[in-house]
Design a protein around this motif. Structure first.
Motif, PDB file in Angstrom:
ATOM      1  N   VAL A 169       1.017  -1.105   0.107  1.00 27.89           N
ATOM      2  CA  VAL A 169      -0.058  -0.010   0.089  1.00 27.89           C
ATOM      3  C   VAL A 169       0.942   1.293   0.048  1.00 27.89           C
ATOM      4  CG1 VAL A 169      -1.619   1.346   1.316  1.00 27.89           C
ATOM      5  CG2 VAL A 169      -1.873  -1.390   1.115  1.00 27.89           C
ATOM      6  N   THR A 170       1.940   1.320   0.810  1.00 26.95           N
ATOM      7  CA  THR A 170       2.719   2.539   1.014  1.00 26.95           C
ATOM      8  C   THR A 170       4.129   2.614   0.202  1.00 26.95           C
ATOM      9  OG1 THR A 170       4.054   1.467   2.781  1.00 26.95           O
ATOM     10  CG2 THR A 170       1.826   2.714   3.310  1.00 26.95           C
ATOM     11  N   GLY A 171       4.327   1.466  -0.459  1.00 27.43           N
ATOM     12  CA  GLY A 171       5.535   1.469  -1.188  1.00 27.43           C
ATOM     13  C   GLY A 171       6.840   1.308  -0.360  1.00 27.43           C
ATOM     14  N   GLY A 172       6.673   0.918   0.896  1.00 35.77           N
ATOM     15  CA  GLY A 172       7.722   0.599   1.802  1.00 35.77           C
ATOM     16  C   GLY A 172       8.693   1.937   1.886  1.00 35.77           C
ATOM     17  N   SER A 173       9.980   1.587   2.193  1.00 41.28           N
ATOM     18  CA  SER A 173      10.990   2.552   2.522  1.00 41.28           C
ATOM     19  C   SER A 173      11.221   3.401   1.040  1.00 41.28           C
ATOM     20  CB  SER A 173      12.407   2.233   2.758  1.00 41.28           C
ATOM     21  OG  SER A 173      12.806   0.973   1.591  1.00 41.28           O
ATOM     22  N   ASP A 174      10.511   2.818  -0.224  1.00 34.39           N
ATOM     23  CA  ASP A 174      10.753   3.647  -1.632  1.00 34.39           C
ATOM     24  C   ASP A 174       9.511   4.715  -1.590  1.00 34.39           C
ATOM     25  OD1 ASP A 174      12.914   2.443  -2.045  1.00 34.39           O
ATOM     26  OD2 ASP A 174      11.911   0.864  -3.112  1.00 34.39           O
ATOM     27  N   GLY A 175       8.389   4.454  -0.722  1.00 39.00           N
ATOM     28  CA  GLY A 175       7.330   5.194  -1.019  1.00 39.00           C
ATOM     29  C   GLY A 175       6.303   5.331  -2.176  1.00 39.00           C
ATOM     30  N   LEU A 176       5.881   6.051  -2.090  1.00 44.65           N
ATOM     31  CA  LEU A 176       4.680   6.092  -3.269  1.00 44.65           C
ATOM     32  C   LEU A 176       5.292   7.267  -4.340  1.00 44.65           C
ATOM     33  CD1 LEU A 176       1.296   6.093  -1.808  1.00 44.65           C
ATOM     34  CD2 LEU A 176       2.384   4.222  -2.704  1.00 44.65           C
ATOM     35  N   ALA A 177       5.708   6.557  -5.569  1.00 42.47           N
ATOM     36  CA  ALA A 177       6.274   7.438  -6.780  1.00 42.47           C
ATOM     37  C   ALA A 177       4.945   7.677  -7.643  1.00 42.47           C
ATOM     38  CB  ALA A 177       7.284   6.897  -7.393  1.00 42.47           C
ATOM     39  N   GLY A 178       5.287   8.732  -8.400  1.00 40.81           N
ATOM     40  CA  GLY A 178       4.109   8.711  -9.735  1.00 40.81           C
ATOM     41  C   GLY A 178       2.984   9.494  -9.094  1.00 40.81           C
ATOM     42  N   VAL A 179       2.816  10.120  -8.065  1.00 38.12           N
ATOM     43  CA  VAL A 179       1.477  10.744  -7.461  1.00 38.12           C
ATOM     44  C   VAL A 179       1.309  11.888  -8.746  1.00 38.12           C
ATOM     45  CG1 VAL A 179       0.566  12.158  -5.658  1.00 38.12           C
ATOM     46  CG2 VAL A 179       2.001  10.405  -5.227  1.00 38.12           C
ATOM     47  N   PRO A 180       0.147  11.833  -9.216  1.00 36.98           N
ATOM     48  CA  PRO A 180      -0.167  12.902 -10.270  1.00 36.98           C
ATOM     49  C   PRO A 180      -0.613  14.233  -9.789  1.00 36.98           C
ATOM     50  CG  PRO A 180      -1.938  11.492  -9.779  1.00 36.98           C
ATOM     51  CD  PRO A 180      -1.029  10.842  -8.778  1.00 36.98           C
ATOM     52  N   ARG A 181      -0.446  15.295 -10.390  1.00 37.87           N
ATOM     53  CA  ARG A 181      -0.895  16.606  -9.892  1.00 37.87           C
ATOM     54  C   ARG A 181      -2.335  16.651  -9.970  1.00 37.87           C
ATOM     55  NH1 ARG A 181       3.245  20.519 -10.344  1.00 37.87           N
ATOM     56  NH2 ARG A 181       4.511  19.985  -9.226  1.00 37.87           N
ATOM     57  N   PRO A 182      -3.051  17.326  -9.124  1.00 36.78           N
ATOM     58  CA  PRO A 182      -4.679  17.141  -9.009  1.00 36.78           C
ATOM     59  C   PRO A 182      -5.430  18.053  -9.908  1.00 36.78           C
ATOM     60  CG  PRO A 182      -3.758  18.794  -7.564  1.00 36.78           C
ATOM     61  CD  PRO A 182      -2.535  18.122  -8.175  1.00 36.78           C
ATOM     62  N   MET A 183      -6.645  17.696 -10.204  1.00 37.32           N
ATOM     63  CA  MET A 183      -7.413  18.251 -11.131  1.00 37.32           C
ATOM     64  C   MET A 183      -8.720  18.446 -10.278  1.00 37.32           C
ATOM     65  SD  MET A 183      -9.820  15.793 -11.986  1.00 37.32           S
ATOM     66  CE  MET A 183     -10.634  16.168 -13.587  1.00 37.32           C
ATOM     67  N   ILE A 184      -9.578  19.487 -10.767  1.00 35.42           N
ATOM     68  CA  ILE A 184     -10.813  19.689 -10.348  1.00 35.42           C
ATOM     69  C   ILE A 184     -12.065  19.408 -11.527  1.00 35.42           C
ATOM     70  CG2 ILE A 184     -12.516  21.518  -9.278  1.00 35.42           C
ATOM     71  CD1 ILE A 184     -10.268  22.514  -7.675  1.00 35.42           C
ATOM     72  N   GLY A 185     -12.775  18.698 -11.276  1.00 35.73           N
ATOM     73  CA  GLY A 185     -13.788  18.632 -12.355  1.00 35.73           C
ATOM     74  C   GLY A 185     -15.107  17.956 -12.258  1.00 35.73           C
ATOM     75  N   LEU A 186     -16.154  18.521 -12.846  1.00 36.95           N
ATOM     76  CA  LEU A 186     -17.453  17.863 -12.688  1.00 36.95           C
ATOM     77  C   LEU A 186     -17.934  17.546 -14.238  1.00 36.95           C
ATOM     78  CD1 LEU A 186     -19.433  20.163 -10.185  1.00 36.95           C
ATOM     79  CD2 LEU A 186     -18.869  17.618  -9.823  1.00 36.95           C
ATOM     80  N   GLY A 187     -18.355  16.051 -14.416  1.00 39.19           N
ATOM     81  CA  GLY A 187     -18.318  15.809 -15.773  1.00 39.19           C
ATOM     82  C   GLY A 187     -17.473  16.124 -17.195  1.00 39.19           C
ATOM     83  N   ASP A 188     -17.720  16.699 -17.771  1.00 37.44           N
ATOM     84  CA  ASP A 188     -16.939  17.250 -18.933  1.00 37.44           C
ATOM     85  C   ASP A 188     -16.131  18.585 -18.699  1.00 37.44           C
ATOM     86  OD1 ASP A 188     -17.811  15.238 -20.390  1.00 37.44           O
ATOM     87  OD2 ASP A 188     -19.299  16.506 -21.296  1.00 37.44           O
ATOM     88  N   LEU A 189     -16.484  19.164 -17.523  1.00 33.62           N
ATOM     89  CA  LEU A 189     -15.715  20.319 -17.206  1.00 33.62           C
ATOM     90  C   LEU A 189     -14.605  19.944 -15.985  1.00 33.62           C
ATOM     91  CD1 LEU A 189     -18.633  22.621 -16.384  1.00 33.62           C
ATOM     92  CD2 LEU A 189     -17.208  22.760 -18.565  1.00 33.62           C
ATOM     93  N   ALA A 190     -13.214  20.088 -16.546  1.00 29.18           N
ATOM     94  CA  ALA A 190     -12.256  19.900 -15.601  1.00 29.18           C
ATOM     95  C   ALA A 190     -11.083  20.760 -15.797  1.00 29.18           C
ATOM     96  CB  ALA A 190     -11.769  18.368 -16.177  1.00 29.18           C
ATOM     97  N   TRP A 191     -10.418  20.782 -14.843  1.00 28.00           N
ATOM     98  CA  TRP A 191      -9.346  21.943 -14.870  1.00 28.00           C
ATOM     99  C   TRP A 191      -8.200  21.208 -14.195  1.00 28.00           C
ATOM    100  CZ3 TRP A 191      -8.352  26.473 -17.165  1.00 28.00           C
ATOM    101  CH2 TRP A 191      -7.168  27.046 -16.446  1.00 28.00           C
ATOM    102  N   SER A 192      -7.157  21.173 -14.895  1.00 27.25           N
ATOM    103  CA  SER A 192      -5.804  20.367 -14.392  1.00 27.25           C
ATOM    104  C   SER A 192      -4.979  21.178 -13.668  1.00 27.25           C
ATOM    105  CB  SER A 192      -5.344  19.604 -15.210  1.00 27.25           C
ATOM    106  OG  SER A 192      -3.835  19.001 -14.745  1.00 27.25           O
TER     107      SER A 192
END
Length: 315
Positions: A132-155
């Motif tokens: 779950v946590t990736g151990g000592s290496d951690g979690l890599a590749g966490v994406p940047r967030p976005m806000i969206g509802l349906g077809d309306l999205a802002w990254s």
């Protein structure tokens, strides 16, 4: 807001700082993002330590918990803030209530040790729970967030867009905390810090007020962790380690506990000074130590006290 306060150098300084943050991020964009994130983190601890009294040495638990939760959800399900943020903050709220329920039955060094122990338990869990946590290496590749509802999205995929997301989160956090500490609730917290026995004799349920402050501090720390995880595209167990709690504690002390502006200034100093000094010498850690010693010896109330002295002299 009183007219007299609007005419002070403090207001002019805050207005100038806000203008610079909005218009001129320039080449230090990444450093500004870090300062704002750690500014939220430091303000969250200050609500507990500076206004309520208990000193936590495990505040990184909520920062790291927010970072890991949003990293896991964003990687595996969705990076939509409309989904991730409520889930993460609700989870942090539940954990903060549980920790506060036990920790706030103690005080002083015992409270400090319980919060430290809890953070170290989460650190050990992050190291061992590799699937779950990736151990000592951690979690890599966490994406940047976005806000969206349906077809309306802002990254918020670029640093420039993400900077303004962090800036909005910082300003909202500062405004909410300012309203909170200026409210009757905030005045009650100050009373508890000054004399808890007297407040209890007046009929206040001091444990309930302290638990609420503890939960709110954890929630804002979790928010800072969410932004930190998205900013670095990675979250590792170091965000839960005791050194992270120590770092934010130094920010609050150096900046000035019991103010919201002070911890932000402390966060700026602790994050910016090493980057600046290390470009000139390899002994930057020694210089940082000397700077901290100077504050302890000559400005025990932190950076904010120097600012206030300047206002009195110029006013």
């Amino acid at each position: 807001m009183p007219r007299a306060w609007l005419n002070t150098g403090t207001y002019r300084g805050v207005a100038l700082l806000l203008f610079l943050l909005l218009v001129f991020p320039l080449v230090i964009l990444s450093l500004l993002i870090e300062v704002l994130i750690f500014g939220i983190f430091a303000m969250s601890l200050d609500l507990l330590m500076g206004y309520t009294g208990p000193v936590s040495f495990g505040h990184a638990a909520f920062f790291g918990l927010g970072a890991y939760l949003v990293g896991f959800i964003s990687k595996n399900y969705s990076s939509n803030l409309l989904i991730t943020l409520p889930l993460v903050l609700a989870s942090v709220t539940a954990v903060a209530w549980l920790v506060g329920f036990f920790a706030l039955r103690t005080s002083g060094i015992y409270f400090l040790m319980i919060t430290l122990a809890f953070a170290q338990m989460l650190f050990g869990l992050a190291i061992k729970w590799t699937p779950v946590t990736g151990g000592s290496d951690g979690l890599a590749g966490v994406p940047r967030p976005m806000i969206g509802l349906g077809d309306l999205a802002w990254s918020f995929g670029t640093n420039f867009r993400f900077y303004y997301l962090v800036l909005v989160a910082f300003l909202l956090s500062w405004w909410l905390l300012q309203r909170l500490v200026s409210s009757p609730f905030g005045h009650t917290l100050r009373g508890i810090k000054e004399n808890e026995e007297r407040m209890a004799a007046l009929g206040y349920d001091t444990r309930r007020f302290k638990t609420t402050a503890f939960i709110l501090a954890g929630v804002f720390a979790g928010l800072a962790g969410v932004l930190f995880s998205h900013f670095n595209f990675h979250v590792g167990p170091e965000v839960l380690y005791w050194t992270m709690s120590g770092q934010v504690l130094i920010m609050v002390i150096i900046g000035g506990a019991g103010t919201l502006t002070g911890p932000v200034l402390g966060a700026a100093l602790v994050r910016l000074l090493p980057s600046y000094v290390s470009s000139y010498t390899d002994r930057w850690q020694t210089i940082m130590g000397l700077v901290f010693m100077a504050f302890v010896l000559f400005a025990r109330e932190g950076i904010i006290s120097l600012w206030r002295k300047r206002d009195r002299m110029t006013g």
